[in-house]
Design a protein around this motif. Sequence first.
Motif, short mmCIF file in Angstrom:
data_model
loop_
_atom_site.label_atom_id
_atom_site.label_comp_id
_atom_site.label_asym_id
_atom_site.label_seq_id
_atom_site.Cartn_x
_atom_site.Cartn_y
_atom_site.Cartn_z
N HIS A 184 0.78 -1.24 0.00
CA HIS A 184 0.00 0.00 0.00
C HIS A 184 0.82 1.29 0.00
O HIS A 184 0.36 2.29 -0.55
CB HIS A 184 -1.03 0.00 1.15
N HIS A 213 -7.13 3.66 0.04
CA HIS A 213 -6.76 3.74 1.46
C HIS A 213 -6.35 5.16 1.80
O HIS A 213 -6.59 5.65 2.90
CB HIS A 213 -5.65 2.73 1.81
N PRO A 247 -10.53 -0.94 1.01
CA PRO A 247 -9.56 0.07 1.47
C PRO A 247 -9.68 0.34 2.98
O PRO A 247 -8.68 0.66 3.63
CB PRO A 247 -9.92 1.32 0.66
N THR A 285 -6.67 0.60 5.97
CA THR A 285 -6.45 1.65 7.00
C THR A 285 -6.44 1.04 8.40
O THR A 285 -5.67 1.47 9.25
CB THR A 285 -7.50 2.79 6.94
#
Length: 273
Positions: free
Chosen positions: A132, A166, A215, A219
């Motif tokens: 990510h 994200h 997403p 997080t």
Amino acid sequence: MEIDRRAFIASLGGTAAVSLMDSETKADSLEHWMEEQLDEQVAANQAGQPEKFPTVAEIEAQIETRNYRRGAGSLFVSGRGNVKKLEPMPKNPQLQDFFRLRFAPANHVLQSATRALKTGMSEEIVLACLLHDCVLNLIKPDHGWWGAQLFEPYIPEKSTFAIRYHQTLRFYPDSDAGYEYPDQYFRIFGEDYKPPAHIEATYKMLKNHKWYMEPRLVTVNDLYAFDPKAVVSIDPFQDIIGRHFKSPKEGLGNDNSPSAHMWRTLANPDQPL
Ligand SMILES: [Fe+2]
Ligand SMILES: [Fe+2]
């Protein structure tokens, strides 16, 4: 932890030197995960005083105190002293080669992916967590979109979606999912920061999207607390990479994919043109 902290602060010139640095000088001198580590420790050192976060105006006033822009990828800026010569990439470089030679130490993404694995996330999400923030080595602004573009030709659609968005969901708490607004964002964006229109519009779109949780789970697993005792390695992810990352046999950068040029730039960041 204690020993590591002292060694770390000493490496920056001691507590006094650290306390003289503004938070942005510190932040920009460190890898992504180290930024968090130091800021939290300096805050903890201030004996119970609540941390004072900068304003957007204060952060803007720091722009002309630097000889680089905050959005430059980590490969292009040295935290201290000059940049180092990079080891050349192998002829047909694969994802693991980039992790070893261009993304290292990659603790932040490895620890996030480790957490995702432990908490039983789907393989698409574990892969998304592993990838990510890798693009921060290339460029920082809008890193969700840049990161998704870098990996899109090679990974499942859900992983790409999770990486792209994200970035947006980091600005919006979701306590049901176990995600709160991070203190680090008060530090690096300013306490009175409001996300720009494209982020707000993207959030609105995501709230009603059937893949909202993809997403969101990135997080939730987006870890900053660095445990120096944790041994992180790409090895536990080899199977997931093997199943879901379509490695081009010519090597990343040599395969004429829509993002091949981005891999070549990561491989050769010293190219003048
Ligand atoms: Fe990120
Ligand atoms: Fe992250």
